[in-house]
Design a protein around this motif. Structure first.
Motif, PDB file in Angstrom:
ATOM      1  N   TYR A  16       0.806  -1.227   0.000  1.00 41.70           N
ATOM      2  CA  TYR A  16       0.000   0.000   0.000  1.00 41.70           C
ATOM      3  C   TYR A  16       0.840   1.279   0.000  1.00 41.70           C
ATOM      4  CZ  TYR A  16      -3.329  -3.548   1.449  1.00 41.70           C
ATOM      5  OH  TYR A  16      -4.078  -4.688   1.513  1.00 41.70           O
ATOM      6  N   ILE A  17       2.170   1.171   0.022  1.00 42.52           N
ATOM      7  CA  ILE A  17       2.974   2.374   0.255  1.00 42.52           C
ATOM      8  C   ILE A  17       3.446   3.074  -1.026  1.00 42.52           C
ATOM      9  CG2 ILE A  17       3.738   1.583   2.522  1.00 42.52           C
ATOM     10  CD1 ILE A  17       6.418   0.826   1.309  1.00 42.52           C
ATOM     11  N   GLY A  18       3.444   2.393  -2.167  1.00 45.06           N
ATOM     12  CA  GLY A  18       3.937   3.019  -3.393  1.00 45.06           C
ATOM     13  C   GLY A  18       5.423   3.352  -3.268  1.00 45.06           C
ATOM     14  N   GLY A  19       5.861   4.319  -4.061  1.00 47.87           N
ATOM     15  CA  GLY A  19       7.258   4.738  -3.979  1.00 47.87           C
ATOM     16  C   GLY A  19       8.239   3.712  -4.528  1.00 47.87           C
ATOM     17  N   GLU A  20       7.761   2.799  -5.359  1.00 50.25           N
ATOM     18  CA  GLU A  20       8.646   1.787  -5.919  1.00 50.25           C
ATOM     19  C   GLU A  20       9.596   2.419  -6.937  1.00 50.25           C
ATOM     20  OE1 GLU A  20       5.368   1.940  -6.216  1.00 50.25           O
ATOM     21  OE2 GLU A  20       4.409  -0.030  -6.173  1.00 50.25           O
ATOM     22  N   TRP A  21      10.647   1.686  -7.229  1.00 50.41           N
ATOM     23  CA  TRP A  21      11.606   2.117  -8.252  1.00 50.41           C
ATOM     24  C   TRP A  21      10.871   2.253  -9.584  1.00 50.41           C
ATOM     25  CZ3 TRP A  21      16.082   4.293  -7.876  1.00 50.41           C
ATOM     26  CH2 TRP A  21      16.914   4.375  -9.004  1.00 50.41           C
ATOM     27  N   ASN A  22      11.115   3.341 -10.291  1.00 51.79           N
ATOM     28  CA  ASN A  22      10.496   3.642 -11.602  1.00 51.79           C
ATOM     29  C   ASN A  22       9.047   4.110 -11.508  1.00 51.79           C
ATOM     30  OD1 ASN A  22      12.811   3.093 -13.049  1.00 51.79           O
ATOM     31  ND2 ASN A  22      12.271   0.952 -13.432  1.00 51.79           N
ATOM     32  N   GLN A  23       8.540   4.293 -10.308  1.00 53.79           N
ATOM     33  CA  GLN A  23       7.218   4.907 -10.192  1.00 53.79           C
ATOM     34  C   GLN A  23       7.298   6.307 -10.804  1.00 53.79           C
ATOM     35  OE1 GLN A  23       4.827   5.237  -6.332  1.00 53.79           O
ATOM     36  NE2 GLN A  23       5.711   7.259  -6.475  1.00 53.79           N
ATOM     37  N   VAL A  24       6.239   6.713 -11.495  1.00 55.74           N
ATOM     38  CA  VAL A  24       6.228   8.058 -12.080  1.00 55.74           C
ATOM     39  C   VAL A  24       5.321   8.951 -11.243  1.00 55.74           C
ATOM     40  CG1 VAL A  24       5.680   9.448 -14.113  1.00 55.74           C
ATOM     41  CG2 VAL A  24       6.580   7.118 -14.391  1.00 55.74           C
ATOM     42  N   ARG A  25       5.895  10.009 -10.703  1.00 55.42           N
ATOM     43  CA  ARG A  25       5.097  10.952  -9.933  1.00 55.42           C
ATOM     44  C   ARG A  25       5.352  12.346 -10.490  1.00 55.42           C
ATOM     45  NH1 ARG A  25       4.488  11.827  -3.410  1.00 55.42           N
ATOM     46  NH2 ARG A  25       3.393  13.789  -3.667  1.00 55.42           N
ATOM     47  N   LYS A  26       4.335  12.923 -11.055  1.00 56.65           N
ATOM     48  CA  LYS A  26       4.518  14.235 -11.684  1.00 56.65           C
ATOM     49  C   LYS A  26       4.123  15.350 -10.720  1.00 56.65           C
ATOM     50  CE  LYS A  26       4.058  12.506 -16.384  1.00 56.65           C
ATOM     51  NZ  LYS A  26       3.459  12.660 -17.720  1.00 56.65           N
ATOM     52  N   LEU A 235       3.279  -2.958 -33.875  1.00 59.59           N
ATOM     53  CA  LEU A 235       3.800  -3.058 -32.504  1.00 59.59           C
ATOM     54  C   LEU A 235       5.141  -2.362 -32.366  1.00 59.59           C
ATOM     55  CD1 LEU A 235       3.220  -6.633 -31.026  1.00 59.59           C
ATOM     56  CD2 LEU A 235       1.878  -4.572 -30.696  1.00 59.59           C
ATOM     57  N   GLU A 236       5.886  -2.327 -33.468  1.00 61.51           N
ATOM     58  CA  GLU A 236       7.204  -1.676 -33.444  1.00 61.51           C
ATOM     59  C   GLU A 236       7.082  -0.207 -33.060  1.00 61.51           C
ATOM     60  OE1 GLU A 236      10.544  -2.636 -34.293  1.00 61.51           O
ATOM     61  OE2 GLU A 236       9.676  -4.579 -33.860  1.00 61.51           O
ATOM     62  N   ALA A 237       6.008   0.415 -33.550  1.00 59.10           N
ATOM     63  CA  ALA A 237       5.837   1.842 -33.302  1.00 59.10           C
ATOM     64  C   ALA A 237       5.094   2.089 -31.989  1.00 59.10           C
ATOM     65  CB  ALA A 237       5.067   2.473 -34.457  1.00 59.10           C
ATOM     66  N   ALA A 238       4.472   1.042 -31.436  1.00 59.80           N
ATOM     67  CA  ALA A 238       3.689   1.220 -30.207  1.00 59.80           C
ATOM     68  C   ALA A 238       4.632   1.394 -29.022  1.00 59.80           C
ATOM     69  CB  ALA A 238       2.793   0.010 -29.995  1.00 59.80           C
ATOM     70  N   PRO A 239       4.210   2.207 -28.036  1.00 64.62           N
ATOM     71  CA  PRO A 239       5.081   2.393 -26.866  1.00 64.62           C
ATOM     72  C   PRO A 239       5.180   1.096 -26.061  1.00 64.62           C
ATOM     73  CG  PRO A 239       2.922   3.374 -26.474  1.00 64.62           C
ATOM     74  CD  PRO A 239       2.930   2.916 -27.906  1.00 64.62           C
ATOM     75  N   TYR A 240       6.333   0.889 -25.438  1.00 62.70           N
ATOM     76  CA  TYR A 240       6.502  -0.280 -24.574  1.00 62.70           C
ATOM     77  C   TYR A 240       7.324   0.138 -23.355  1.00 62.70           C
ATOM     78  CZ  TYR A 240       6.878  -5.010 -22.963  1.00 62.70           C
ATOM     79  OH  TYR A 240       6.759  -6.128 -22.194  1.00 62.70           O
ATOM     80  N   PRO A 241       6.925  -0.296 -22.153  1.00 68.83           N
ATOM     81  CA  PRO A 241       7.616   0.161 -20.937  1.00 68.83           C
ATOM     82  C   PRO A 241       9.032  -0.412 -20.806  1.00 68.83           C
ATOM     83  CG  PRO A 241       5.907  -1.438 -20.369  1.00 68.83           C
ATOM     84  CD  PRO A 241       5.765  -1.146 -21.834  1.00 68.83           C
ATOM     85  N   LEU A 242      10.028   0.454 -20.940  1.00 69.54           N
ATOM     86  CA  LEU A 242      11.417   0.013 -20.825  1.00 69.54           C
ATOM     87  C   LEU A 242      11.945   0.246 -19.413  1.00 69.54           C
ATOM     88  CD1 LEU A 242      12.655   1.323 -24.275  1.00 69.54           C
ATOM     89  CD2 LEU A 242      11.890  -0.975 -23.659  1.00 69.54           C
ATOM     90  N   ALA A 243      11.162   0.921 -18.594  1.00 75.37           N
ATOM     91  CA  ALA A 243      11.522   1.114 -17.183  1.00 75.37           C
ATOM     92  C   ALA A 243      10.269   0.884 -16.344  1.00 75.37           C
ATOM     93  CB  ALA A 243      12.091   2.510 -16.957  1.00 75.37           C
ATOM     94  N   PRO A 244       9.777  -0.369 -16.315  1.00 72.94           N
ATOM     95  CA  PRO A 244       8.541  -0.634 -15.579  1.00 72.94           C
ATOM     96  C   PRO A 244       8.751  -0.511 -14.069  1.00 72.94           C
ATOM     97  CG  PRO A 244       9.496  -2.696 -16.366  1.00 72.94           C
ATOM     98  CD  PRO A 244      10.322  -1.572 -16.960  1.00 72.94           C
ATOM     99  N   VAL A 245       7.665  -0.278 -13.356  1.00 73.48           N
ATOM    100  CA  VAL A 245       7.708  -0.152 -11.907  1.00 73.48           C
ATOM    101  C   VAL A 245       8.153  -1.494 -11.299  1.00 73.48           C
ATOM    102  CG1 VAL A 245       6.328   0.290  -9.845  1.00 73.48           C
ATOM    103  CG2 VAL A 245       5.845   1.526 -11.965  1.00 73.48           C
ATOM    104  N   VAL A 246       9.112  -1.433 -10.369  1.00 70.51           N
ATOM    105  CA  VAL A 246       9.631  -2.651  -9.729  1.00 70.51           C
ATOM    106  C   VAL A 246       9.042  -2.743  -8.309  1.00 70.51           C
ATOM    107  CG1 VAL A 246      11.708  -3.896  -9.032  1.00 70.51           C
ATOM    108  CG2 VAL A 246      11.791  -2.345 -10.996  1.00 70.51           C
ATOM    109  N   PRO A 247       8.131  -3.676  -8.076  1.00 71.78           N
ATOM    110  CA  PRO A 247       7.508  -3.762  -6.744  1.00 71.78           C
ATOM    111  C   PRO A 247       8.534  -4.039  -5.652  1.00 71.78           C
ATOM    112  CG  PRO A 247       6.341  -5.140  -8.330  1.00 71.78           C
ATOM    113  CD  PRO A 247       7.614  -4.698  -8.986  1.00 71.78           C
ATOM    114  N   HIS A 248       8.262  -3.485  -4.442  1.00 74.79           N
ATOM    115  CA  HIS A 248       9.124  -3.795  -3.305  1.00 74.79           C
ATOM    116  C   HIS A 248       8.887  -5.228  -2.849  1.00 74.79           C
ATOM    117  CE1 HIS A 248       9.850   0.445  -2.799  1.00 74.79           C
ATOM    118  NE2 HIS A 248       8.621   0.716  -2.442  1.00 74.79           N
TER     119      HIS A 248
END
Lengths: 620, 223
Positions: A16-26, A235-248
């Protein structure tokens, strides 16, 4: 983040805490549209879902758009929030769902539907779309459930049918250009929904009249008669997550994933995914190797999984696996092939990546006799299977999992007895080949109930009744050898409920509300599934569970999902069902040529518009 | 001899809710992202070899926790600190790094005391007296649940310093940890609560580990 006193009293607070590596917070000042991307199950399940990671990445690439995550809390945390009058918020900023501009919910599985309602209610969003006021977020559904969405129609402002990565961005952009939550009137909110209905692949249920059991029809000119499934051509042109969120904390699939292909052209007649993800699209080998390197560097994962409906069907799979192993050897990354077929080629493939450890290997013959496997178009022969099993035992595996379905169309007791015979022969081969190690032989058999699902070839057939499903499960249990074999038969009631929800109409909304209001757990969790609660809920809504599940839907008659065009024509389905009854197989279109399923134009476009030169297009 | 980087780090904020296994998983991935020349275990599932001095329970923050990451080749402490700092999520922070040679055993075998700060709520006006009474007791018996059932343990010998910081509302303690015998902070608070006047109660609302030390450290032993 929930307050400390809540975190102190719940199990596994790390989810429930969030703040994982690669989380995006704007930064708030940079955010024009806050998109709460929700999964109606717990964190550990939701964080394993590749589609959600893809959308998170695609949306956060947009300036002005903040995509944040929310998951269904486990029961203890849900109760703690309710008891304190706190609202469920996103992991990134804690913003309650109520205060977001868009709430997107993925619909992967029918039994998560009550969880959809409790997620909304925990987040302070009125569950019924009609009760939402001008300032409430728009609630959008996606995923396979959106292709037959009527049971959920009263709860959603819109659904996206098909591939979501482009549509989600278009919707966020539309919201950005419209008056903000606090400035708009209710009339403007309704106007926005009419605009939204113009976006290809979007279904706005409030703009349609839905006769019980029938096809929803638009009530105004701004809504299309037929909603056509979105397909990302390239699919080549579609976005793909290269830095996905890494759960704790540990999640179900705790590893990096590359999506090697989307879609499957095998054409199994029971399969919904085989239709909903057509045509097959592959990413280029060089792209995949580069993506894998970048994802591993950005996450630190120890394992890389090759996501697709069938890994071995990727056109250059051996080269791909070798290239990935070579490029990631130094980082000691293990490669996982989550979906293999029962053939020797797949075993060779598995051997390439599993040089030492021989953990379990899974095969899905689905049916016990060749006749029935032909009827469902599962292109696996007895010889394939035996060769695969021999190869597996010879290569050192000693534990196999075998998946079957009970209650398939045309199934008889004989077919079920044949499953037992097949398992016996697997055990015999195992004993022979494992020799002195035969004490370690384990064959785990899972026999789940067949569920006719919308858009699959078998969408209109009757489900076997609960009594028959139960009897066949018992028959199998008695016929199976006991030594070295473990049988698991998921509850037939559960599949009957799934079947009725999958093909249902808007009357089922009341059933979902009844189940959600009882707050008896997450129904998607096997041990929490409560059959008596569901029976009670169906009875209260005046829906006969047995009749609905065992109903055969006539050809050329409207269904509650007839307004959703998944691409495969009704003529193709009808012809395929006739071939099933006649025991005729339909070969893979990528090998045997086009079968004219209805998507030929998309395939041609794909072939012309730079499908990977090395890959091949095809649908099934 | 085995080369390792001894990392003193803080675990704080939301990340105090990480359990020990989650902390290890997070640290291993950070080491991999940092590209440190870590030593790996042998076998099929090769993993970064690292070890912690003493597990920190879920919900407890730590100011100076200890972790050893085994190395394949020498690297400067500054380099380890810089690279690891850039790969750790908010809530985990490198305090200092030393690169050492060690023997076969755990590099932290000598760590045997811990200094905790327990935030107390409730009837705290009598805590100063209760602390004095607690320290004056010869025996402090608590119940401990183990795999083999419940048993009684005298924790008095394992309590070093015990001090009530009235203005901060913190009970500071130095306790022994490890195999030779230990007192858990919760148990110490329980003993202090027992020494309060009848009817008074205490709640442990937050726990922080300020320091891990060797038995010979100045921090420990001062009764």
């Amino acid at each position: 983040m929930p307050p400390d006193d809540v975190l102190a009293e719940v199990e596994r607070p790390a989810r429930y805490i969030g703040g994982e590596w690669n989380q995006v917070r704007k930064a708030t000042a940079d955010v024009a549209v806050r998109f709460a991307l929700c999964y109606p199950d717990v964190y550990e399940v939701g964080m394993s879902h590749l589609g959600s990671q893809i959308l998170y990445d695609a949306l956060n690439r947009q300036p002005g758009v903040a995509c944040e995550r929310a998951f269904h809390p486990w029961l203890d945390a849900a109760a703690a929030l309710r008891a304190r009058g706190l609202l469920l918020g996103t992991l990134e900023t804690g913003a309650p769902l109520r205060d977001c501009d868009l709430v997107g919910i993925t619909l992967q599985h029918e039994l998560t539907y009550p969880g959809v309602l409790s997620l909304l209610s925990l987040g302070g969003v009125p569950t019924r779309a009609a009760e939402r006021r001008a300032e409430h977020p728009f609630v959008i559904g996606g995923g396979p459930g959106a292709a037959a969405p009527e049971p959920l129609a009263p709860f959603f402002d819109a659904f996206v049918v098909g591939d979501g990565e482009e549509a989600a961005v278009e919707i966020a952009e539309l919201v950005r250009r419209s008056p903000s939550r606090h400035q708009r009137t209710l009339e403007q909110r309704h106007g926005f929904l009419r605009d939204l209905a113009q976006v290809p692949g979007v279904y706005v249920p409030s703009l349609y009249d839905a006769p019980p059991g029938g096809r929803p029809v638009p009530r105004c000119g701004s809504a299309p008669e037929t909603v056509v499934r979105r397909i990302v051509d390239d699919l080549e042109a579609a976005p793909y997550p290269l830095a996905p969120v890494v759960p704790h904390c540990e999640v179900v699939h705790d590893r990096a994933q590359i999506e090697i292909s989307r879609g499957c052209s095998r054409g199994c007649r029971f399969c919904q995914a085989g239709v909903l993800y057509r045509p097959v699209r592959e990413r280029r080998l060089a792209t995949l190797v580069e993506q894998a390197q970048r994802i591993i560097a950005a996450t630190g994962y120890e394992q890389l999984s090759l996501a697709s409906l069938h890994c071995a069907d990727y056109s250059r799979i051996i080269e791909l696996v070798d290239a990935l192993q070579a490029s990631l050897a130094e980082q000691r990354v293990a490669i996982a092939l989550p979906s293999l077929r029962a053939d020797t080629f797949s075993i060779e493939l598995a051997q390439r990546v599993q040089r030492v450890k021989k953990s379990g290997l899974t095969f899905a013959p689905e049916a016990g006799t060749q006749r029935l496997r032909d009827a469902i178009n599962k292109g696996v022969s007895e010889a394939d299977l035996e060769a695969a099993v021999r190869a597996a035992f010879s290569a050192g595996w000693h534990a196999l999992k075998l998946y079957f379905m009970l209650g398939l169309p045309t199934e008889t007791d004989e077919d079920v007895e044949a499953i037992a015979a097949l398992v016996r022969s697997v055990v015999a081969v195992g004993r022979e080949l494992l020799g002195r190690r035969q004490g370690r032989l384990r064959v785990a058999v899972t026999a789940s109930s067949f569920i006719p699902k919308p858009h699959a070839v078998f969408e209109r057939v009757a489900q076997a009744d609960e009594g028959t499903l139960r009897a066949r499960g018992e028959l199998l249990r008695r016929a199976l050898p006991r030594r070295a074999v473990a049988l698991s038969v998921p509850s037939p009631v559960q599949s009957v409920v799934e079947c009725v929800l999958a093909r249902g109409d808007r009357r089922l909304a009341g059933v979902l509300e009844h189940v959600q209001q009882a707050q008896r757990g997450l129904q998607s969790w096997g041990e929490q599934f409560d059959p008596s609660l569901w029976r009670e809920a169906f009875a209260a809504a005046g829906v006969n569970l047995h009749e609905e599940a065992t109903r055969e839907y006539a050809w050329r008659r409207p269904t509650p999902w007839s307004h959703i065009d998944a691409g495969v024509s009704e003529g193709f389905r009808e012809a395929e069902v006739a071939r099933a009854r006649a025991g005729e197989v339909t070969p893979d279109c990528r090998q045997a040529g086009c079968r004219d399923c209805g998507l030929v134009e998309r395939c041609e476009r794909l072939g012309a518009a730079g499908a990977p030169a090395e890959g091949t297009a095809g649908t099934g | 001899m085995r080369l390792y980087a001894e990392i003193v780090f803080a675990k704080q904020g939301a990340l105090r809710h990480l359990g020990h296994l989650d902390l290890a998983r997070t640290m291993i991935r950070a080491v991999r992202r940092a590209g440190l020349p870590a030593a790996y275990s042998e076998g099929f599932n090769q993993h970064v070899r690292l070890t912690f001095a003493h597990a920190l329970p879920v919900g407890v923050s730590g100011a100076r926790e200890l972790c050893a990451v085994y190395l394949e080749r020498p690297v400067s402490p500054g380099e380890v600190a810089r690279r690891l700092s850039g790969a750790l999520p908010v809530g985990l922070r490198v305090i200092e790094v030393a690169v050492r040679q060690g023997g076969k055993g755990s590099p932290f075998a000598d760590v045997s005391t811990a200094e905790y700060e327990a935030r107390l709520d409730g009837d705290t006006q009598g805590v100063a007296d209760a602390v004095a009474r607690t320290l004056g007791s010869d025996r402090l018996v608590v119940h401990r649940e183990t795999k083999h059932g419940s048993r009684e343990v005298d924790i008095r010998p394992h309590i070093g310093r015990l001090q009530w910081d009235e203005p901060q509302g913190l009970l500071r303690m130095t306790v022994q940890i490890g195999e030779q015998g230990a007192a858990k902070p919760g148990e110490v608070v329980e003993c202090v609560a027992r020494a309060l006047p009848v009817g008074a109660s205490l709640q442990l609302s937050a726990l922080h580990r300020a320091h891990l030390g060797l038995s010979g450290d100045a921090h420990a032993g001062g009764k």
